[in-house]
Design an enzyme around this catalytic site. Sequence first.
Site, PDB file in Angstrom:
ATOM      1  N   TRP A  22      -8.947 -90.060  54.663  1.00  0.00           N
ATOM      2  CA  TRP A  22      -7.678 -89.570  55.203  1.00  0.00           C
ATOM      3  C   TRP A  22      -7.587 -89.938  56.682  1.00  0.00           C
ATOM      4  CZ3 TRP A  22      -7.190 -84.544  58.069  1.00  0.00           C
ATOM      5  CH2 TRP A  22      -5.863 -84.265  58.403  1.00  0.00           C
ATOM      6  N   TYR A  55      -2.205 -90.901  51.229  1.00  0.00           N
ATOM      7  CA  TYR A  55      -2.788 -91.312  52.499  1.00  0.00           C
ATOM      8  C   TYR A  55      -2.271 -92.704  52.873  1.00  0.00           C
ATOM      9  CZ  TYR A  55      -6.210 -87.517  51.814  1.00  0.00           C
ATOM     10  OH  TYR A  55      -6.816 -86.302  51.601  1.00  0.00           O
ATOM     11  N   PRO A 208     -14.756 -80.094  57.997  1.00  0.00           N
ATOM     12  CA  PRO A 208     -15.873 -79.210  58.343  1.00  0.00           C
ATOM     13  C   PRO A 208     -16.143 -79.143  59.845  1.00  0.00           C
ATOM     14  CG  PRO A 208     -16.687 -81.271  57.427  1.00  0.00           C
ATOM     15  CD  PRO A 208     -15.205 -81.266  57.216  1.00  0.00           C
ATOM     16  N   ARG A 229      -8.331 -87.238  68.090  1.00  0.00           N
ATOM     17  CA  ARG A 229      -7.462 -86.764  67.027  1.00  0.00           C
ATOM     18  C   ARG A 229      -6.276 -85.965  67.597  1.00  0.00           C
ATOM     19  NH1 ARG A 229      -8.779 -85.641  61.710  1.00  0.00           N
ATOM     20  NH2 ARG A 229     -10.033 -87.528  61.925  1.00  0.00           N
ATOM     21  N   GLY A 286     -15.216 -88.224  57.705  1.00  0.00           N
ATOM     22  CA  GLY A 286     -14.593 -89.520  57.918  1.00  0.00           C
ATOM     23  C   GLY A 286     -15.263 -90.213  59.086  1.00  0.00           C
ATOM     24  N   GLN A 292     -20.973 -93.944  63.445  1.00  0.00           N
ATOM     25  CA  GLN A 292     -20.705 -92.505  63.422  1.00  0.00           C
ATOM     26  C   GLN A 292     -21.399 -91.820  62.250  1.00  0.00           C
ATOM     27  OE1 GLN A 292     -16.396 -92.768  63.410  1.00  0.00           O
ATOM     28  NE2 GLN A 292     -16.294 -91.978  65.506  1.00  0.00           N
TER      29      GLN A 292
END
Length: 336
Positions: A22, A55, A208, A229, A286, A292
């Site tokens: 997403w 998405y 999370p 974000r 994600g 990452q």
Amino acid sequence: MVNYRYLGNSGLKVSEITYGNWVTHGSQVDDSAAIATVHAALDAGITSFDTADTYANTLAEEVLGKALEGQRRESLEIFTKVYWPTGPGGPNDAGLSRKHIRDSVHGSLRRLRTDYIDLYQAHRFDYETPLDETFQTFADLVHQGKILYVGVSEWTAEQLREGAALAKDLGIQLVSNQPQYSMLWRVIEEKVVPASEELGISQIVWSPMAQGVLSGKYLPGQPVPAGSRATDTKSGARFIEKFLREDVLEAVQRLKPIAEQAGLTMPQLAIAWVLQNPNVSAALVGASRPEQLADTVKASGVVLEADAMAAIDAALAGVAEKDPAKTYDVSPKTRP
């Protein structure tokens, strides 16, 4: 490497850290970076991948299908969802009607380049479609071999009970729910989780890390980081804004010594925390860059001691949202 857990009361195992695309795929990152990140997830032992037809208006499914092409299909668990609008937004381009589900599943199969979907999820509850119509359609798709398991997302305890009863009558299983869940957003704990435990349904939790706030990078009294974000007005910003209060950001900073004491980074602590809940089968993560994931996957298998869990509760006292009434506000009362 990543550990595995059973999905609900089924024999299907999924990676407890599941890759979700997403926001990123088809929008935030180019395809080459997205594919590299999926391959990094596979290298880390992640075999479960979550997406949805809505998405990036179907583009995220296309990117994931391309990224997984050539992998052994039997070694993957592919999840997708149906409900939100796709296409030009016609009268039947959303919801959980028989028509929209059948049109959507065939589109998802084409884009994902597969002949079956492991977990097909109702992305929200559809108040405009009889529930037996929805579950009869899901049952038909299971019996046709196009989907293997049925899940939902953000359903209330009562909706889960009704859906599970219909599924049982039709000879299929409702195995999962996909709610938002984190140290800061605990609204499922009072009603949804007990009902799910009773029904043999587990949670696949999204956000999370509370949209990145639990990474600790958003500092009280400071502007949000450029490119974060919180600056993504297309989708991310509206989900994160509820966590950007000063009292929340100050509380999150109190988690840093707890993470250090446990030998974890802040993201690892956040993911490990949701995985302490035995009703959680997987935490969705994600990534926009392969590196990452190297940090994220180290949360798998972590056991947080009771004193660490108590310290987290104390640090976030008064800012963690626990009101179960908020589970009733997620699904639109009319189709979008």
